[in-house]
Design a protein around this motif. Structure first.
Motif, PDB file in Angstrom:
ATOM      1  N   SER A 194    -103.005  -6.057  11.265  1.00  0.00           N
ATOM      2  CA  SER A 194    -101.887  -6.096  10.317  1.00  0.00           C
ATOM      3  C   SER A 194    -101.085  -4.810  10.484  1.00  0.00           C
ATOM      4  O   SER A 194    -101.485  -3.908  11.220  1.00  0.00           O
ATOM      5  CB  SER A 194    -102.432  -6.184   8.893  1.00  0.00           C
ATOM      6  N   PHE A 195     -99.937  -4.731   9.782  1.00  0.00           N
ATOM      7  CA  PHE A 195     -99.141  -3.494   9.849  1.00  0.00           C
ATOM      8  C   PHE A 195     -99.992  -2.294   9.422  1.00  0.00           C
ATOM      9  O   PHE A 195     -99.936  -1.221  10.006  1.00  0.00           O
ATOM     10  CB  PHE A 195     -97.925  -3.601   8.916  1.00  0.00           C
ATOM     11  N   LEU A 196    -100.795  -2.531   8.382  1.00  0.00           N
ATOM     12  CA  LEU A 196    -101.606  -1.443   7.835  1.00  0.00           C
ATOM     13  C   LEU A 196    -102.629  -0.975   8.860  1.00  0.00           C
ATOM     14  O   LEU A 196    -102.812   0.228   9.077  1.00  0.00           O
ATOM     15  CB  LEU A 196    -102.313  -1.957   6.571  1.00  0.00           C
ATOM     16  N   GLY A 197    -103.304  -1.955   9.511  1.00  0.00           N
ATOM     17  CA  GLY A 197    -104.302  -1.623  10.514  1.00  0.00           C
ATOM     18  C   GLY A 197    -103.673  -0.877  11.677  1.00  0.00           C
ATOM     19  O   GLY A 197    -104.240   0.087  12.212  1.00  0.00           O
ATOM     20  N   THR A 198    -102.463  -1.304  12.077  1.00  0.00           N
ATOM     21  CA  THR A 198    -101.760  -0.652  13.180  1.00  0.00           C
ATOM     22  C   THR A 198    -101.496   0.813  12.836  1.00  0.00           C
ATOM     23  O   THR A 198    -101.690   1.713  13.647  1.00  0.00           O
ATOM     24  CB  THR A 198    -100.429  -1.382  13.442  1.00  0.00           C
ATOM     25  N   LEU A 199    -101.076   1.036  11.573  1.00  0.00           N
ATOM     26  CA  LEU A 199    -100.807   2.391  11.102  1.00  0.00           C
ATOM     27  C   LEU A 199    -102.085   3.232  11.141  1.00  0.00           C
ATOM     28  O   LEU A 199    -102.097   4.369  11.612  1.00  0.00           O
ATOM     29  CB  LEU A 199    -100.298   2.297   9.655  1.00  0.00           C
ATOM     30  N   GLY A 200    -103.169   2.656  10.651  1.00  0.00           N
ATOM     31  CA  GLY A 200    -104.456   3.356  10.619  1.00  0.00           C
ATOM     32  C   GLY A 200    -104.925   3.695  12.021  1.00  0.00           C
ATOM     33  O   GLY A 200    -105.394   4.807  12.285  1.00  0.00           O
ATOM     34  N   ARG A 201    -104.766   2.732  12.954  1.00  0.00           N
ATOM     35  CA  ARG A 201    -105.223   3.002  14.315  1.00  0.00           C
ATOM     36  C   ARG A 201    -104.330   4.015  14.997  1.00  0.00           C
ATOM     37  O   ARG A 201    -104.759   4.748  15.869  1.00  0.00           O
ATOM     38  CB  ARG A 201    -105.305   1.690  15.106  1.00  0.00           C
ATOM     39  N   PHE A 202    -103.033   4.064  14.570  1.00  0.00           N
ATOM     40  CA  PHE A 202    -102.113   5.032  15.158  1.00  0.00           C
ATOM     41  C   PHE A 202    -102.560   6.465  14.872  1.00  0.00           C
ATOM     42  O   PHE A 202    -102.487   7.335  15.746  1.00  0.00           O
ATOM     43  CB  PHE A 202    -100.699   4.796  14.605  1.00  0.00           C
ATOM     44  N   ILE A 203    -103.029   6.733  13.656  1.00  0.00           N
ATOM     45  CA  ILE A 203    -103.436   8.117  13.346  1.00  0.00           C
ATOM     46  C   ILE A 203    -104.909   8.362  13.669  1.00  0.00           C
ATOM     47  O   ILE A 203    -105.411   9.480  13.524  1.00  0.00           O
ATOM     48  CB  ILE A 203    -103.157   8.526  11.872  1.00  0.00           C
ATOM     49  N   GLU A 204    -105.613   7.338  14.154  1.00  0.00           N
ATOM     50  CA  GLU A 204    -107.042   7.500  14.400  1.00  0.00           C
ATOM     51  C   GLU A 204    -107.380   8.686  15.315  1.00  0.00           C
ATOM     52  O   GLU A 204    -108.311   9.433  15.024  1.00  0.00           O
ATOM     53  CB  GLU A 204    -107.648   6.209  14.949  1.00  0.00           C
ATOM     54  N   PRO A 205    -106.610   8.902  16.435  1.00  0.00           N
ATOM     55  CA  PRO A 205    -106.972  10.036  17.303  1.00  0.00           C
ATOM     56  C   PRO A 205    -106.979  11.366  16.551  1.00  0.00           C
ATOM     57  O   PRO A 205    -107.789  12.255  16.850  1.00  0.00           O
ATOM     58  CB  PRO A 205    -105.881  10.018  18.367  1.00  0.00           C
ATOM     59  N   ILE A 209    -107.713  11.860  13.361  1.00  0.00           N
ATOM     60  CA  ILE A 209    -108.756  12.002  12.346  1.00  0.00           C
ATOM     61  C   ILE A 209    -110.154  11.731  12.886  1.00  0.00           C
ATOM     62  O   ILE A 209    -111.137  11.971  12.202  1.00  0.00           O
ATOM     63  CB  ILE A 209    -108.474  11.082  11.122  1.00  0.00           C
ATOM     64  N   GLU A 210    -110.226  11.262  14.129  1.00  0.00           N
ATOM     65  CA  GLU A 210    -111.550  11.002  14.696  1.00  0.00           C
ATOM     66  C   GLU A 210    -112.415  12.260  14.741  1.00  0.00           C
ATOM     67  O   GLU A 210    -113.602  12.195  14.405  1.00  0.00           O
ATOM     68  CB  GLU A 210    -111.400  10.380  16.084  1.00  0.00           C
ATOM     69  N   PRO A 211    -111.826  13.430  15.128  1.00  0.00           N
ATOM     70  CA  PRO A 211    -112.656  14.653  15.141  1.00  0.00           C
ATOM     71  C   PRO A 211    -113.190  15.012  13.755  1.00  0.00           C
ATOM     72  O   PRO A 211    -114.119  15.804  13.631  1.00  0.00           O
ATOM     73  CB  PRO A 211    -111.706  15.738  15.645  1.00  0.00           C
ATOM     74  N   LEU A 212    -112.585  14.460  12.704  1.00  0.00           N
ATOM     75  CA  LEU A 212    -113.070  14.743  11.349  1.00  0.00           C
ATOM     76  C   LEU A 212    -114.153  13.749  10.943  1.00  0.00           C
ATOM     77  O   LEU A 212    -114.755  13.879   9.879  1.00  0.00           O
ATOM     78  CB  LEU A 212    -111.926  14.661  10.329  1.00  0.00           C
ATOM     79  N   GLY A 213    -114.380  12.739  11.791  1.00  0.00           N
ATOM     80  CA  GLY A 213    -115.433  11.773  11.495  1.00  0.00           C
ATOM     81  C   GLY A 213    -114.960  10.523  10.796  1.00  0.00           C
ATOM     82  O   GLY A 213    -115.771   9.807  10.223  1.00  0.00           O
ATOM     83  N   TYR A 214    -113.638  10.243  10.814  1.00  0.00           N
ATOM     84  CA  TYR A 214    -113.141   9.075  10.091  1.00  0.00           C
ATOM     85  C   TYR A 214    -112.734   7.973  11.073  1.00  0.00           C
ATOM     86  O   TYR A 214    -112.289   8.250  12.180  1.00  0.00           O
ATOM     87  CB  TYR A 214    -111.924   9.420   9.223  1.00  0.00           C
ATOM     88  N   ASP A 215    -112.851   6.721  10.616  1.00  0.00           N
ATOM     89  CA  ASP A 215    -112.337   5.619  11.430  1.00  0.00           C
ATOM     90  C   ASP A 215    -110.965   5.195  10.917  1.00  0.00           C
ATOM     91  O   ASP A 215    -110.433   5.783   9.962  1.00  0.00           O
ATOM     92  CB  ASP A 215    -113.328   4.450  11.447  1.00  0.00           C
ATOM     93  N   TRP A 216    -110.391   4.173  11.551  1.00  0.00           N
ATOM     94  CA  TRP A 216    -109.011   3.820  11.180  1.00  0.00           C
ATOM     95  C   TRP A 216    -108.886   3.289   9.765  1.00  0.00           C
ATOM     96  O   TRP A 216    -107.848   3.435   9.131  1.00  0.00           O
ATOM     97  CB  TRP A 216    -108.410   2.846  12.191  1.00  0.00           C
ATOM     98  N   LYS A 217    -109.947   2.668   9.265  1.00  0.00           N
ATOM     99  CA  LYS A 217    -109.859   2.167   7.886  1.00  0.00           C
ATOM    100  C   LYS A 217    -109.752   3.333   6.901  1.00  0.00           C
ATOM    101  O   LYS A 217    -108.981   3.297   5.943  1.00  0.00           O
ATOM    102  CB  LYS A 217    -111.093   1.324   7.546  1.00  0.00           C
ATOM    103  N   MET A 218    -110.559   4.374   7.166  1.00  0.00           N
ATOM    104  CA  MET A 218    -110.448   5.558   6.310  1.00  0.00           C
ATOM    105  C   MET A 218    -109.083   6.209   6.508  1.00  0.00           C
ATOM    106  O   MET A 218    -108.531   6.819   5.580  1.00  0.00           O
ATOM    107  CB  MET A 218    -111.574   6.536   6.628  1.00  0.00           C
ATOM    108  N   GLY A 219    -108.542   6.067   7.726  1.00  0.00           N
ATOM    109  CA  GLY A 219    -107.205   6.593   8.016  1.00  0.00           C
ATOM    110  C   GLY A 219    -106.164   5.984   7.091  1.00  0.00           C
ATOM    111  O   GLY A 219    -105.267   6.679   6.594  1.00  0.00           O
TER     112      GLY A 219
END
Lengths: 694, 83
Positions: free
Chosen positions: A564-575, A577-587
Motif C-alpha cells: 500500500s502507499f503506507l507500506g511503500t513509505l515505510g519501506r522507503f525509510i527502512e534503510p 532505521i534498520e541500524p536502529l533495529g526497526y522494520d518498515w512497519k515500525m517505520g
C-alpha cells in the motif's frame, strides 16, 4: 444593546481571577493575544441592558513591563488602537497592599484610561482590624471605590452596578520633573501626543512595540540628545509616586499593625525550610506521579474498554467495506487515542492548579532557584518543567512569566525533553514487551525502568540547558524577585475551571491532529497502485498452493499492507532505521508520530490490524507476535525495544509543540535548532543502544 | 560602637534581624525591586535564607506577603541594621 469593554487589572495574588470567574461565570473563554501566546481570558455578562465584555489581564505591579505578561498589560492599556483597549479599567487591590494597587491605578489613570477601584478581600481586612476610609480614598482617586469579597461573592453586585460609572477628570498624580520638560515637548511635537504622561512613557520605554518603528527611532534620538536612560526614568517615576503615596494614604488606611499571619509564618517554617522544604516538595512530586498513574488507571481502562466496545459494535453493525474500516480502524481508534489521556492530564492540572491557588507554587520557585540557576535556568523554570510532565504545550506557554529573555528561551527549548503524558503509552507498551516482569530488591523492574525514563528526560533537559547556557548571550541581567503571598485555601471553582480549560485545550488541539493523521494513515494503508497490491490474492494463491483459507487471508492482508502507499513509505525509510533495529512497519509508526508521538501506539494498532484478520487480539499481543523480516527475531526484542524507548525519550515529535515554540520564541531559527538537535540526538542514542545491545 | 560597614548588605543579616533600607548601590537595578516595595525607609526582617548562596526571603513590615530575591539582587540594596 450598548456594549462596554472592561479590563480587570491588578497586582498578582489579589484574587483577580476569582473575581473574573464570579463576574462572568461560565461564559468565558481562553485564547491568545494576536502574535504572542500570552493567555487571554475573556468573558461577558449583561447587566441593566448593557453587554459587558470583560478581559482578565495578567497580574502586574506597574505599567512599565519587565516580562511578556506585563507587556500585554501595557499594550492593551496604553495603545488606544489595540482591539482589546478597554472603555473602563477595573483596578483590583489587596487591602494589605493598598499602596501598590493605588500606584498601578494612578499610572493607568495618567495614561488616560478611565478606571474604578476595587478592594478585594475586604472581609479579611476587617477581621484583621485594618480600616480603610473609602470616602477619603474615593476623593483621592477621583473615582468609585467598591469593597468586594470575591470568594463569597459579596460586593460583586455592587461592582456590576458601578461599571456604568463614568469617572470625572483626574489630575496627573505624577509630576514630571522640570528637567525633562524640554524633552517631553519634543516628544509631543514628534508623536502628536497631547498629554504629558503618555509622552513620558515614550521616553521611559525602550522596547515598546505599540509605538511604531518610525516613532521609536525619533524618540531614541530625543533621548540621546538629552542623555536620558529609560530605566532610570522608570525608577525615578516609581520612587516619586511611592513617596507621594506614603503621604496621601496616611489618613486613608488605619493599620493597628498587630501581628498577623501566624498561619503562613508557621507553615513557611516547614515548607521553605532548608531541608524539610525540599523533602516535602519531592514527596509532593512523588505523590503527584503516583496519583497520575494509580488514580487514572480505572478511568483509562474504562475509556479503553468503552472505545473497544464502540469499535467492535460499529464494525458488526455496519456492512463490511471501506466506510466500516475508516470508522473503526481510523476514526474511532484515533479519537480513543486522545480521550485516554484526559484522566492523566486532568489529574496533573488539578495538582498544578492547587499549588498555584494555595500560594505554594511561589515557594517551589524559591526552593528550586538555587538548583536550576547553574543550568542557565531560573527558579521560575520549575513550573514549565513540572508541567512538561503532563504536556509540553501549556508548559512552554507557562514560561512567559520568566523575565529574563535567555532563561525563558532555554526553558522553552529544553521543556519538550520532559516526559510528557503522550510518551507514556509508548513506554508502557514497550516496557511491557521487552522488560521482564521481575522484582529487583523488592521493586517492580518494569516500574523502575519507567521511573528511569522520567529521570532520563529530566537529565536531557538539564544537560541541554547547560550547553545552551554557554552558547547563548543575554541582553539583560538575570534576576529573581518574587512575591510569596500568604497561604490561602484554594477556591475550588477556580481549580475546576482551570482544569477544564487546560484539558479541553489539549483534547481539541491535539485531537484535531490525531484524528486527521488516523484518517490519512487509514487511507494510505488501505489503498495502493502496485501490482502486488491490486493482485495480492492471485499472487498468494500462486505462491502458496494448498494453504488454509484463514492463513491465506492473513497472507493477503499483510501483502496488501506491504505494497500500500503506507507500506511503500515505510519501506522507503527502512534503510535509515534498520541500524536502529526497526522494520518498515515500525517505520510507519515513526513517520506518523512525527506529528504527535502518542500516535505511535494507535498507528501500530492500525498497521497490525490492517495486516491481520483477527480482531480479538489486543495491540500488545499483536506486537509481541510480530517478527522482524530481516532478523527473524521478534520485532520488539530487548535491543530494539531499548532503542525505541531512547528514540521516543529524546526526539521532538509533536507538531503542536513545534507550533507553540515557534509562536513563543517568535523565531524559526530556534524552532529548527530544537527540532534538529532533539531528533538528531534521539537517532544517535537509539543507534548506539541498538548496536551495543543486539 | 558597631561598625556599619560590616552590616550594609542584606546577605550579611542573620535570620530574624531587622534593618531599614537607606539606598542602592547603583541605578542599574531591576525596577521590580522598587515595585515590590523595597523602597528607602522601608523596614524589613530577614525571614529565611537558603544555604549555598541560595535566595533570601524578606518580610517587609506591614505587608503580610514575603519577598524573595537572589543574593546578587539583595546586595544592590544598602541597609542599616535596626536590631
Amino acid at each position: 444593546m450598548t456594549e462596554i469593554k472592561i479590563a480587570l487589572v491588578g497586582n498578582p495574588n489579589v484574587g483577580k481571577s476569582t473575581l473574573f470567574n464570579k463576574l462572568t461565570g461560565l461564559r468565558q473563554k481562553a485564547g491568545n493575544y494576536p502574535g504572542i501566546t500570552v493567555e487571554k481570558k475573556t468573558g461577558s455578562f449583561t447587566e441593566d441592558a448593557v453587554r459587558y465584555h470583560v478581559i482578565d489581564l495578567p497580574g502586574a505591579y506597574g505599567i512599565h513591563p519587565s516580562s511578556l505578561d506585563e507587556q500585554v498589560v501595557y499594550d492593551v492599556l496604553a495603545d488606544k488602537s489595540n482591539p482589546n483597549h478597554p472603555d473602563l479599567a477595573v483596578v483590583i487591590g489587596d487591602p494589605f497592599n493598598l499602596k501598590r494597587a493605588v500606584f498601578l491605578y494612578q499610572q493607568i489613570r495618567d495614561i488616560g484610561v478611565p478606571a474604578i477601584f476595587v478592594i478585594n478581600m475586604a472581609d479579611e481586612a476587617e477581621r484583621a482590624g485594618l480600616s480603610i476610609d473609602t470616602g477619603k480614598l474615593e476623593a483621592l482617586l477621583a473615582t468609585e471605590v467598591i469593597l468586594t469579597d470575591a470568594r463569597s461573592g459579596k460586593g460583586v453586585d455592587a461592582l456590576k452596578a458601578a461599571l456604568s460609572f463614568q469617572p470625572g477628570p483626574h489630575a496627573p498624580s505624577f509630576n514630571i520633573p522640570a528637567e525633562y520638560h524640554e524633552a517631553i515637548q519634543q516628544v509631543k511635537r514628534q508623536t502628536g501626543e497631547e498629554q504629558d504622561y503618555p509622552a513620558w512613557l515614550y521616553l521611559s520605554q525602550k522596547h515598546s512595540l505599540s509605538h511604531g518603528a518610525a516613532q521609536v527611532g525619533a524618540v531614541a534620538a530625543i533621548r540621546k540628545e538629552h542623555g536620558l536612560n529609560p530605566h532610570r526614568l522608570q525608577i525615578q517615576e516609581t520612587m516619586a509616586r511611592y513617596g507621594k503615596l506614603d503621604a496621601d494614604l496616611m489618613h486613608v488606611v488605619k493599620d493597628p499593625a498587630k501581628k498577623r499571619e501566624h498561619f503562613t509564618e508557621r507553615l513557611d517554617k516547614l515548607l521553605i525550610h532548608a531541608v524539610w522544604g525540599y523533602v516535602i516538595f519531592f514527596g509532593l512530586l512523588l505523590l503527584i506521579f503516583q496519583a497520575i498513574y494509580t488514580w487514572s488507571g480505572p478511568f483509562m481502562d474504562a475509556i479503553d474498554n468503552g472505545f473497544a466496545w464502540l469499535a467492535s459494535n460499529t464494525a458488526a453493525w455496519l456492512p463490511d467495506g471501506p466506510i466500516n474500516g475508516l470508522l473503526t480502524d481510523g476514526i474511532i481508534a484515533g479519537i480513543g487515542g486522545i480521550v485516554i489521556f484526559i484522566p492523566q492530564i486532568a489529574i496533573l492540572f488539578i495538582f498544578i492548579s492547587l499549588m498555584e491557588e494555595s500560594g505554594y507554587m511561589s515557594r517551589v520557585v524559591y526552593l528550586m532557584d538555587r538548583w536550576l540557576k547553574p543550568f542557565g535556568l531560573s527558579g521560575k523554570s520549575a513550573v514549565p518543567l513540572m508541567s512538561g510532565a503532563a504536556c509540553a504545550i501549556p508548559a512552554v506557554m507557562s514560561a512567559r512569566t520568566i523575565e529574563n529573555d535567555k532563561e525563558r528561551l532555554i526553558t522553552i527549548l529544553v521543556t519538550p525533553f520532559m516526559t510528557c503524558s503522550a510518551r507514556l503509552p509508548i513506554y508502557i507498551v514497550i516496557i511491557g514487551l521487552v522488560i521482564p516482569a521481575e522484582r529487583v530488591l523488592g521493586l517492580d523492574l518494569q516500574g523502575l525502568v519507567l521511573f528511569g525514563m522520567y529521570v532520563l528526560g529530566l537529565l536531557a533537559a538539564l544537560g541541554s540547558a547547560w550547553l545552551l547556557k554557554w552558547w547563548l548571550k543575554s541582553n539583560y541581567k538575570s534576576f529573581l524577585i518574587l512575591e510569596m503571598p500568604t497561604y490561602r485555601f484554594p477556591v475550588l471553582r477556580n481549580v475546576a475551571l482551570h482544569v477544564w480549560e487546560k484539558t479541553m485545550g489539549f483534547v481539541l488541539g491535539a485531537g484535531k491532529i490525531i484524528l486527521a493523521i488516523s484518517i490519512i494513515l487509514w487511507v494510505l494503508g488501505s489503498f495502493g497502485v502496485s501490482d502486488r497490491f491490486t493482485d495480492a490474492e492471485q499472487l498468494v494463491k500462486l505462491e502458496n498452493p494448498g494453504m488454509s483459507a484463514e492463513d491465506m487471508e492473513n497472507e493477503v492482508q499483510s501483502l496488501k499492507l506491504e505494497y500500500s502507499f503506507l507500506g511503500t513509505l515505510g519501506r522507503f525509510i527502512e534503510p535509515a532505521i534498520e541500524p536502529l533495529g526497526y522494520d518498515w512497519k515500525m517505520g510507519i509508526g515513526l513517520i506518523a508520530s512525527f506529528a504527535a508521538r502518542e500516535v505511535f501506539v494507535s498507528t501500530m494498532a492500525t498497521v497490525y490490524s490492517l495486516g491481520g484478520t483477527d480482531d480479538e487480539l489486543t495491540i500488545r499481543e499483536r506486537m509481541a507476535g510480530e517478527i522482524n523480516p530481516h532478523t527473524d527475531r521478534p520485532a520488539y526484542n530487548f535491543a530494539s525495544g531499548i532503542s525505541l524507548l531512547l528514540f521516543y525519550a529524546f526526539a521532538m515529535q509533536c507538531m503542536s509543540t513545534i507550533a507553540i515554540v515557534r509562536k513563543e520564541t517568535n523565531s524559526w531559527k530556534w524552532t529548527t535548532i530544537q527540532l534538529a538537535f532533539m531528533t538528531g540526538f534521539a537517532y544517535l542514542a537509539a543507534l548506539v543502544a541498538y548496536q551495543l545491545l543486539k | 560602637m558597631r561598625t556599619i560597614s560590616q552590616h550594609t548588605s542584606i546577605s550579611r543579616l542573620r535570620k530574624g534581624e531587622t534593618a531599614t533600607i537607606i539606598g542602592y548601590v547603583s541605578g542599574e537595578i531591576p525596577l521590580k525591586i522598587y515595585e515590590m516595595g523595597l523602597l528607602p525607609g522601608v523596614v524589613f526582617t530577614m525571614k529565611q535564607r537558603l544555604p549555598l548562596n541560595g535566595p533570601i526571603c524578606l518580610h517587609i513590615s506591614g505587608n503580610p506577603n514575603s519577598v524573595a530575591l537572589r543574593r546578587a539582587e539583595a546586595d544592590l540594596i544598602l541597609i542599616e541594621p535596626l536590631s
